[in-house]
Motif scaffolding. Sequence first.
Motif, mmCIF file in Angstrom:
data_model
loop_
_atom_site.group_PDB
_atom_site.id
_atom_site.type_symbol
_atom_site.label_atom_id
_atom_site.label_comp_id
_atom_site.label_asym_id
_atom_site.label_seq_id
_atom_site.Cartn_x
_atom_site.Cartn_y
_atom_site.Cartn_z
ATOM 1 N N HIS A 77 0.861 -1.173 0.000
ATOM 2 C CA HIS A 77 0.000 0.000 0.000
ATOM 3 C C HIS A 77 0.910 1.239 0.000
ATOM 4 O O HIS A 77 2.120 1.131 0.200
ATOM 5 N N GLY A 78 0.328 2.387 -0.267
ATOM 6 C CA GLY A 78 1.112 3.624 -0.334
ATOM 7 C C GLY A 78 2.023 3.671 -1.551
ATOM 8 O O GLY A 78 3.030 4.389 -1.547
ATOM 9 N N ALA A 79 1.706 2.891 -2.604
ATOM 10 C CA ALA A 79 2.512 2.911 -3.826
ATOM 11 C C ALA A 79 2.194 4.168 -4.654
ATOM 12 O O ALA A 79 1.307 4.954 -4.323
ATOM 13 N N THR A 80 2.920 4.334 -5.750
ATOM 14 C CA THR A 80 2.750 5.488 -6.651
ATOM 15 C C THR A 80 2.630 4.982 -8.080
ATOM 16 O O THR A 80 3.279 3.991 -8.446
ATOM 17 N N GLY A 81 1.830 5.673 -8.906
ATOM 18 C CA GLY A 81 1.683 5.246 -10.291
ATOM 19 C C GLY A 81 1.338 6.403 -11.204
ATOM 20 O O GLY A 81 0.982 7.497 -10.768
ATOM 21 N N PHE A 82 1.436 6.154 -12.515
ATOM 22 C CA PHE A 82 1.029 7.122 -13.538
ATOM 23 C C PHE A 82 0.840 6.358 -14.850
ATOM 24 O O PHE A 82 1.244 5.184 -14.974
ATOM 25 N N ALA A 83 0.195 6.974 -15.831
ATOM 26 C CA ALA A 83 0.017 6.382 -17.159
ATOM 27 C C ALA A 83 0.822 7.186 -18.161
ATOM 28 O O ALA A 83 0.977 8.396 -18.027
ATOM 29 N N LEU A 84 1.367 6.494 -19.184
ATOM 30 C CA LEU A 84 2.211 7.160 -20.166
ATOM 31 C C LEU A 84 2.165 6.387 -21.477
ATOM 32 O O LEU A 84 2.500 5.201 -21.518
ATOM 33 N N ASN A 85 1.708 7.061 -22.567
ATOM 34 C CA ASN A 85 1.735 6.483 -23.913
ATOM 35 C C ASN A 85 1.093 5.096 -23.978
ATOM 36 O O ASN A 85 1.648 4.133 -24.520
ATOM 37 N N GLY A 86 -0.133 4.946 -23.395
ATOM 38 C CA GLY A 86 -0.875 3.695 -23.491
ATOM 39 C C GLY A 86 -0.415 2.618 -22.530
ATOM 40 O O GLY A 86 -0.828 1.467 -22.661
ATOM 41 N N ARG A 87 0.435 2.956 -21.584
ATOM 42 C CA ARG A 87 0.913 1.991 -20.595
ATOM 43 C C ARG A 87 0.705 2.573 -19.201
ATOM 44 O O ARG A 87 0.647 3.790 -19.010
ATOM 45 N N GLY A 88 0.594 1.685 -18.201
ATOM 46 C CA GLY A 88 0.505 2.105 -16.817
ATOM 47 C C GLY A 88 1.775 1.732 -16.072
ATOM 48 O O GLY A 88 2.465 0.772 -16.449
ATOM 49 N N TYR A 89 2.094 2.487 -15.009
ATOM 50 C CA TYR A 89 3.318 2.232 -14.252
ATOM 51 C C TYR A 89 3.009 2.343 -12.754
ATOM 52 O O TYR A 89 2.347 3.300 -12.317
ATOM 53 N N ILE A 90 3.470 1.331 -11.960
ATOM 54 C CA ILE A 90 3.272 1.331 -10.506
ATOM 55 C C ILE A 90 4.590 0.942 -9.846
ATOM 56 O O ILE A 90 5.288 0.017 -10.301
ATOM 57 N N GLY A 91 4.929 1.647 -8.746
ATOM 58 C CA GLY A 91 6.148 1.310 -8.027
ATOM 59 C C GLY A 91 6.146 1.898 -6.630
ATOM 60 O O GLY A 91 5.244 2.625 -6.240
ATOM 61 N N THR A 92 7.171 1.587 -5.876
ATOM 62 C CA THR A 92 7.395 1.992 -4.478
ATOM 63 C C THR A 92 6.263 1.481 -3.588
ATOM 64 O O THR A 92 5.519 0.581 -3.956
ATOM 65 N N GLY A 93 6.099 2.023 -2.381
ATOM 66 C CA GLY A 93 5.103 1.555 -1.427
ATOM 67 C C GLY A 93 5.739 0.839 -0.240
ATOM 68 O O GLY A 93 6.967 0.810 -0.080
ATOM 69 N N VAL A 94 4.897 0.231 0.580
ATOM 70 C CA VAL A 94 5.379 -0.429 1.787
ATOM 71 C C VAL A 94 4.520 -1.659 2.084
ATOM 72 O O VAL A 94 3.333 -1.698 1.735
ATOM 73 N N ASN A 95 5.131 -2.711 2.669
ATOM 74 C CA ASN A 95 4.383 -3.886 3.157
ATOM 75 C C ASN A 95 5.070 -4.378 4.431
ATOM 76 O O ASN A 95 5.944 -3.690 4.988
ATOM 77 N N ASN A 96 4.711 -5.571 4.884
ATOM 78 C CA ASN A 96 5.263 -6.055 6.150
ATOM 79 C C ASN A 96 6.749 -6.398 6.059
ATOM 80 O O ASN A 96 7.410 -6.624 7.079
ATOM 81 N N ILE A 97 7.284 -6.433 4.815
ATOM 82 C CA ILE A 97 8.718 -6.689 4.652
ATOM 83 C C ILE A 97 9.512 -5.393 4.803
ATOM 84 O O ILE A 97 10.609 -5.379 5.354
ATOM 85 N N GLY A 98 8.956 -4.276 4.297
ATOM 86 C CA GLY A 98 9.657 -2.997 4.389
ATOM 87 C C GLY A 98 9.243 -2.061 3.257
ATOM 88 O O GLY A 98 8.234 -2.282 2.563
ATOM 89 N N PHE A 99 10.044 -1.028 3.083
ATOM 90 C CA PHE A 99 9.776 -0.023 2.057
ATOM 91 C C PHE A 99 10.353 -0.486 0.723
ATOM 92 O O PHE A 99 11.469 -1.019 0.661
#
Length: 840
Positions: free
Chosen positions: A799-821
């Motif tokens: 949760h707390g990830a970041t994303g955006f769309a660009l040229n017909g594609r989507g992108y998701i990254g970063t965030g945090v879970n029980n393992i870490g950041f």
Amino acid sequence: MISFMKPLLLITALAPAPLCMAQNGWTQKADYGGGARRGAVGFSIGSKGYIGTGHEIGGGATADFWEFDPTTNSWSQKANVYTQGIAYGVGFAIGGKGYIGSLPGFWEYDPSFNTWTQKADFGVVQPRILAVGFSIGSKGYVGTGFNYIGGDPQSDFWEYDPTTDAWTQKAGFPGGVRYGAVGFSVGSKGYVGTGRSSSVLVHNDLWEYDPSTNAWIQKADLPGSARDQAIGFCIGASGFLGTGYGTGNTVINDLWRYTPSSDSWAQVVDFTGGGRAQAIGFSIGPVGYVGTGLTNTISDIVADFWEFDPAQGCSVGSACDDGVPCTINDTVTSSCGCAGTNAPDTDSDGICDLSDPCPLLPNLSNGQSCNDGDACTINDIVTNCVCAGTFADTDNDGICDATDPCPLLANLTPGDACDDGDACTVNDNVDAFCVCQGSFQDTDGDGVCNASDNCPFQPGVIGSPCDDGDPCTINDEVNSICLCQGTGTPDTDGDGVCDTQDDCPNTPGVIGSSCDDGNANSVNDVLNAVCICEGTITPPDSWTVRADLPGTGRKDAVGFSVGNYGYMGTGSNDLNTYQDLWRFDPATNTWAQMADVGGTLRTGAFAFATSSHGYVGEGMDEQGTYQQDLWEYDPLTNGWTLVSPTDPQGNGRFRAVAFSIGDIGYVGTGQTPFGLTQDLWSFDTGTGTWTSRAAFGNGLPRAAAVGFSIGSKGYVGTGTDGFNNNNDFWEYDPATDTWTQLGDFAGTARNSAVAFAIDTKGYLGTGEDNAGDLQDFHEYDPLTDSWTPRANYSGDIRHGATGFALNGRGYIGTGVNNIGFLADFREYTPGTTCCRGFMR
């Protein structure tokens, strides 16, 4: 009065000297009051003359200034020009004031108050000597000369306007670089001539300057020897030029009169004071004055002063030749000019009879075209000074072409009946352009005139191809009774389309018709170009691992895209809060660090983008302080600009939603220092203003929700209201400023998810629900208000990830879970819907 200018010096005043007897127009006057002088400046104002500055005996430059009164033949000293001496300067008079320049220094003398005022410097920086100066009307002119530092002769030319105290550069002197030249004006024109281009090249040319056209014209050369550092002045309509250094640096004493009206020179009596150079010359009324200067070597400096009366310097009334071919009875005038009376000009064409080859025909000579006044003749030409032409009658009907209404049709006029020789026309007559023509008769409009058409009321002729209007017939042609008829064609596959119209005659249907290819994994089955039923195999959507975001993992960062790049930055982890910004290039799968986000470190900020700029605002800094600012990012300059320093509510917010429609950004919900909020604000990126909009749909405060836009609508959903996670979903219409509740999000209620839009679809995934972190991913179709599960995010739950769309594609990254950041990053490629979505 315009006068030729040279530099001057100061010495004590002398008592008036007795007049000497006139010698052929020359009369010696009281010596110059300042003493022996060379390279001085002189001019006249009204009835007085003035001399000043220059080199005195011993070589020192002076700044004294003296006035000469012709009525008393006396000199009186006036205020010094300047605290320092001046030599080889320029000067002239305009409108009751005198002007002297050491170049670039420039001063104005007012005889009424005996005062000097420094004016705008001459238009160049380099000190200048041996230039020319004169005035025409209300303007002064300075040009040519010698750069004192560097020793370079010049050819530039400048105009001075005393009204504005400003210099304007004009057309350069076309005679080439020059110093020690002579300048004077006659009437509305200026004249520059003689002088040196180098130590060995001396000139005797003369050029006329016209200020109205800013143009130069070369005039007749001075008949005397070439020279430099001569004197020049004007009396009436004539200019006078004389003395100076001749070839070999010998001093000369001749004097010449120039008449602009005839562009001619005439020598008058020599200067009685002997050979002279670096003297001054000016005129007062009908007489001229010459004095001071060098008589031989540089040490032979004199102070004598002479008056020249051109009326006494010649034999008035004696015969002469003024050089003008169209005058007669030429005699010497009172100003020593030569002038005659105009010879007759019988035809008044401006060419006197003496020079006119045909004195009875204005502006004509033998062999030239003319007009004999007879409209019936052509090719009129002058022969033996008689203008005559040839009678023109092209159709030989006895009527000349000029009066014949139809000169190419004998004895016919417009409207007369005629015969154009074409069997296909009727009602032939002469039209307004004198052409005989009739009306083409073709009743059926098939291009075959009635006279030749065996079916005049049916397009075509018997046996010609036609179209009977039935697409299922072939070989259509006009039959023997002028009807269009064809032969029918079969329908082999029995689909109701005859073979001639059926592009698949052996398969029911036509190319593009719907069919069933029997493959359950294909969609949009149609008959292809070779009449085979074929569908499109549906590709799956997919996730691709891309380069990790550089640096440490983080949550609550921002993301947006502009042009062909995506941007991610800010956020926090257990150790740090960030304000960095990174640019992702999908073409090379690389990250590049850009300028830090404006303001301070922040996490939980919001972001949106227009077509050309990105915007990041608010959030919380490292000390937990709510931020209220909004910053604009320009990818072209890689720079940030503060566009709004204060949150519209004045309290800042954390984990708000933001989206943009066109150039308007929308920001709402989120956590404030006073709790959660459900407001919505629009920000006009063109004017930088905030406007309050209708509060988020259900009226309940919300934070950690998601938002995106499709077309002209915005969409907001999920998030927490402080007590529960939500899965409701709402549409915002800016045109009506209203919210409409849509079908609930198909996944579990959650907060801190990621959402973006690709083309006409929205996408939402990851986040955390009551059971923990998530990685599911869903597609929203606004046309059907339906959600469809897509391939789960291929990275870890978060949760707390970041994303955006660009040229017909989507992108998701970063965030945090029980393992870490986390710092990983993945690309989403949409596929075709694989199963029925949730709908309500």
